[in-house]
Design an enzyme around this catalytic site. Structure first.
Site, PDB file in Angstrom:
ATOM      1  N   HIS A  28       0.816  -1.222   0.000  1.00  0.00           N
ATOM      2  CA  HIS A  28       0.000   0.000   0.000  1.00  0.00           C
ATOM      3  C   HIS A  28       0.845   1.266   0.000  1.00  0.00           C
ATOM      4  O   HIS A  28       0.319   2.353  -0.212  1.00  0.00           O
ATOM      5  CB  HIS A  28      -0.938  -0.004   1.209  1.00  0.00           C
ATOM      6  CG  HIS A  28      -2.022  -1.037   1.093  1.00  0.00           C
ATOM      7  ND1 HIS A  28      -3.338  -0.727   0.839  1.00  0.00           N
ATOM      8  CD2 HIS A  28      -1.971  -2.391   1.177  1.00  0.00           C
ATOM      9  CE1 HIS A  28      -4.047  -1.830   0.770  1.00  0.00           C
ATOM     10  NE2 HIS A  28      -3.243  -2.868   0.981  1.00  0.00           N
ATOM     11  N   ASP A  38       3.581   9.357  -1.197  1.00  0.00           N
ATOM     12  CA  ASP A  38       2.421   8.620  -0.705  1.00  0.00           C
ATOM     13  C   ASP A  38       2.120   7.485  -1.674  1.00  0.00           C
ATOM     14  O   ASP A  38       2.255   7.678  -2.900  1.00  0.00           O
ATOM     15  CB  ASP A  38       1.212   9.567  -0.644  1.00  0.00           C
ATOM     16  CG  ASP A  38       0.308   9.261   0.537  1.00  0.00           C
ATOM     17  OD1 ASP A  38       0.253   8.086   0.941  1.00  0.00           O
ATOM     18  OD2 ASP A  38      -0.347  10.181   1.048  1.00  0.00           O
TER      19      ASP A  38
HETATM   20  O1  F6P Z   1      -0.721   3.600   4.214  1.00  0.00           O
HETATM   21  C1  F6P Z   1      -0.235   2.512   4.900  1.00  0.00           C
HETATM   22  C2  F6P Z   1      -1.037   2.227   6.142  1.00  0.00           C
HETATM   23  O2  F6P Z   1      -0.598   1.041   6.728  1.00  0.00           O
HETATM   24  C3  F6P Z   1      -2.484   2.095   5.782  1.00  0.00           C
HETATM   25  O3  F6P Z   1      -2.748   0.872   5.295  1.00  0.00           O
HETATM   26  C4  F6P Z   1      -3.144   2.443   7.048  1.00  0.00           C
HETATM   27  O4  F6P Z   1      -4.402   2.944   6.796  1.00  0.00           O
HETATM   28  C5  F6P Z   1      -2.252   3.503   7.628  1.00  0.00           C
HETATM   29  O5  F6P Z   1      -0.969   3.255   7.083  1.00  0.00           O
HETATM   30  C6  F6P Z   1      -2.329   3.536   9.143  1.00  0.00           C
HETATM   31  O6  F6P Z   1      -1.224   3.006   9.753  1.00  0.00           O
HETATM   32  P1  F6P Z   1      -1.213   2.329  11.178  1.00  0.00           P
HETATM   33  O7  F6P Z   1      -1.864   1.002  11.036  1.00  0.00           O
HETATM   34  O8  F6P Z   1       0.234   2.240  11.523  1.00  0.00           O
HETATM   35  O9  F6P Z   1      -1.957   3.244  12.092  1.00  0.00           O
END
Ligand code: F6P
Length: 457
Positions: A154, A362
């Site tokens: 992602h 991003d």
């Molecule tokens: O963008 C990567 C990501 O892991 C997303 O999948 C997720 O929404 C966001 O970062 C939030 O991160 P965390 O799980 O570390 O709060």
């Protein structure tokens, strides 16, 4: 036997909680549509890993794994978010390369593999998500799993130079070979992976960490993730949302709203964005008292030092803008460190005249999608979008900016605020078509179709 989807990710939905972040919200809908199970961390700690727990969350079968606290720290705050996150976002200088982190990361991935093994059926399609679980496919293969396994990253894929800064990178990236399909957000990411896989990368090693693993065989493709545009459009129009927004509009005296919504993360370009807004107010004085900038920035990963530091810097910067421009009856900027539910966000997106999505790097940035989805077709707002967001590849009709250039971003905000209704409608219609073409269902359908058809060794 019928095919079942087995989704694996670090975070999973929890009963009674709003899905946190784009990934969780997106996958929730996909799994409902296709049927299957979703395996991931429960959010709880345990001394000794026990049996996974099966739960029903909103109609989906979720399988929760508890993790040992020390392992979790090394895996999540350590390797995932203090090594992979900064490096993959091209900020290796912010990384902490600690050997214990990698060991903890592998231990947790092994725990995921062990928990998954008894749950798997021969026709399951396994879909592993994100940088927390890169080696999982290889660990499943080591345990004899023959199913098709796909992986979706992602976040962006780094350049070979940045990647090479990670001591364990060969072992890590070599493990991508175990997947039948690797999905990446943008063309630039596939190009970076191909660059890494080219023979030039192997000229080195001074002191090799693990065997040299060629990655030329990785079956990688672009699958830009999307949102659920209809759901956002609906939420933006709910009577409760409209009512809340009428109250909100009163609080900013119906001034033109400039809006940013981001996790508090150093990749999101928040200091640069505040600087651009400051430049707007300084160089285009006609906007003073006419606009209001709202930055929603919920805290994130706040056990990590780099994340704690952002808060202090932003507090200082916002205070400076206030001190320079605020008047007793006009507050130029409001900075809210809180998370809001999707309906409130949809309402804010619809209220905003300008959406500022200006990350320094991003993977995709679903805020850009959600902003467009929530607009009023008869009076749409304008999206100012960083060229460094994966979203820029599929949304050429946004006002694209270099977020490092405060003058350029201030100029884009000026253009957005002055943009005639006809042009706003025209740009929005094209962006709306882009996000519809790349919606979350199309993303999942495409990825799974290609995974089913992927050539097998
Ligand atoms: O963008 C990567 C990501 O892991 C997303 O999948 C997720 O929404 C966001 O970062 C939030 O991160 P965390 O799980 O570390 O709060």
């Amino acid at each position: 036997m019928t095919e079942r989807l087995v989704v694996v990710s670090n975070r999973t939905p929890k009963p009674g909680k709003v899905a946190a972040g784009g990934l969780a919200a997106a996958l929730d809908g996909v799994l409902k549509q296709l049927g299957g199970i979703w395996v991931g961390w429960s959010g709880d700690f345990t001394e000794q890993p026990g049996e996974p727990r099966h739960l029903d969350v909103g109609g989906n079968e979720i399988v929760h794994i508890d993790l040992n606290k020390a392992d979790h720290a090394a895996y999540y705050a350590g390797y995932s978010n203090s090594v992979l996150w900064p490096t993959f976002h091209m900020r290796p200088e912010l990384a902490r390369f600690n050997t214990d982190f990698y060991e903890g990361y592998i231990r947790v991935n092994e725990q995921f593999a062990d928990a998954l093994l008894p749950l798997l059926k021969p026709d399951d399609l396994i879909w592993v998500h994100d940088y927390h679980l890169i080696p999982l496919g290889q660990l499943l293969r080591d345990r004899g799993v023959k199913n098709r396994i796909g992986f979706f990253l992602h976040i962006p894929f780094p350049t070979p130079e940045a990647l090479s800064a990670i001591p364990s990178h060969r072992h890590l990236i070599g493990s991508l070979n175990a997947y039948d399909l690797v999905g990446l957000q943008a063309k630039r990411d596939v190009a970076a992976l191909e660059d890494f896989a080219s023979p030039v990368e192997f000229v080195r090693p001074r002191r090799s960490s693990g065997p040299l693993v060629p990655v030329t065989g990785v079956n990688a493709s672009v699958f830009p993730i999307g949102s659920d545009p209809e759901a956002f459009a609906r939420m933006a129009e709910l009577p409760a949302t409209r009512k809340a927004m009428a109250t909100f509009n009163k609080s900013i005296a119906d001034r033109q709203l400039i809006l940013g919504v981001d996790r508090l993360d150093y990749t999101k370009g928040l200091p640069q964005r505040i600087e651009a807004y400051e430049r707007l107010l300084a160089d285009y004085p006609e906007y003073r008292r006419k606009v209001s900038f709202l930055q929603v920035a919920p805290a994130s990963r706040d056990t990590i030092q780099q994340y704690q530091e952002i808060t202090g810097n932003l507090d200082y910067q916002c205070g400076r803008v206030m001190g320079r421009f605020a008047e007793i009856d006009w507050q130029p900027l409001n900075y809210v460190k809180r998370a809001y539910g999707q309906s409130t966000l949809a309402g804010l997106y619809r209220t905003a005249r300008v959406g500022l999505v200006t990350p320094l790097r991003d993977g995709m940035n679903l805020v850009a999608h959600e902003f467009v989805a929530s607009q009023d077709p008869e009076n749409p707002g304008v999206l100012v979008l960083s060229i460094f967001a994966g979203a820029a590849e599929i949304m050429p009709d946004a006002l694209l900016v270099n977020p490092y250039d405060a003058d350029e971003t201030a100029h884009a905000i000026d253009l957005a605020l002055k943009m005639p209704l006809d042009e706003r409608k025209e740009r929005w219609a094209k962006l709306r078509a882009d996000i519809e073409r790349h919606n979350i269902h199309a993303w999942a359908d495409d990825f799974l179709r290609v995974l089913r058809e992927a050539p097998r060794p």
